[in-house]
Design a protein around this motif. Structure first.
Motif: not given
Length: 243
Positions: A185, A130, A117, A126-127, A112-113, A218-219
């Motif tokens: 992202p 991940a 994120m 979160a990015w 999930d970008n 993913t967040d």
């Protein structure tokens, strides 16, 4: 006892509980002691009928000795097998790697970008978490004995794969890691459900000659996972079919 250290290290490399195996080896002495105790000489009392028994015993003595030896070996083997079972013997993958073909795996990662994120989790977003997890996964796969391949799908462009069956090994890991660390992202729209549908369609079109594992990073943004009547094909439903 220092001369036993190399032997203990070798046993530790192929057993989960090496001390249980040592206990099993030591317990082999029990049937041997029983065998030796049964051979103790007793006081001999001669009587007339004994001559007939001695003649019969001479004829069967070799067979009896052989049977006793086999019985002793079976008892020792039984004790050793119990020790091996308790120690949980295994064969290291470094030994079997050259004997059998390595299992083939395709690691399919949906990343999930979306801009959400970038929300912070303490000192990291979160990015960043991940992306680091993905880098760590690639690094561990490069050291694995299995034949691993990476397929990376970004939710901003589900139909265009960042990596498509990219082989991961010691030679390629540096280049793959460098590309993963450059990921950022996207300010474009993302569609988690469409990305999972893309994975579902891809899995259905592939032959069953390779093990495939799907990872989702993913967040867990609420609106992506909400199952509304106007959106029956949400991520939960697609993941249920993939699983």
């Amino acid at each position: 006892m220092t001369f036993l250290a190399p032997l203990h290290q070798a046993i530790s490399a192929i057993t989960v509980n090496p001390w249980l195996l040592w206990a099993g080896i030591a317990a082999i002495a029990i049937p041997i002691l029983i065998h030796l105790l049964n051979k103790r000489k007793f006081k001999i009392v001669d009587w007339a009928a004994m001559d007939f028994l001695l003649d019969a015993d001479k004829k069967n003595r070799r067979r009896i000795r052989l049977e006793n030896l086999l019985l002793l070996l079976l008892r020792c083997l039984a004790v050793l097998l119990i020790g091996l079972l308790l120690a949980r013997l295994f064969v290291p993958t470094s030994v079997t790697a050259g004997l059998v073909d390595a299992a083939q795996f395709e690691r399919i990662v949906v990343l999930d970008n979306s801009l959400s994120m970038q929300s912070r989790l303490g000192n990291e977003s979160a990015w960043e978490v991940a992306r680091q997890r993905l880098v760590d996964l690639a690094g561990s796969l490069a050291q694995d004995q299995a034949d691993n391949n990476l397929t990376l799908i970004l939710t901003s462009s589900p139909t265009t794969r960042k990596f498509n069956l990219e082989h991961i090994d010691a030679d390629s890991i540096d280049e793959i890691t460098a590309e993963l660390k450059e990921l950022e992202p996207s300010d474009a729209g993302t569609d988690l459900a469409a990305s999972l549908v893309e994975v579902e369609d891809y899995l259905a079109s592939q032959p069953a000659n390779m093990n495939r594992v799907v990872y989702l990073l993913t967040d867990l943004r609420e609106r992506d996972w909400r199952s509304l009547e106007e959106q029956p094909e949400g991520p939960v439903q697609v993941l249920g079919r993939i699983g």
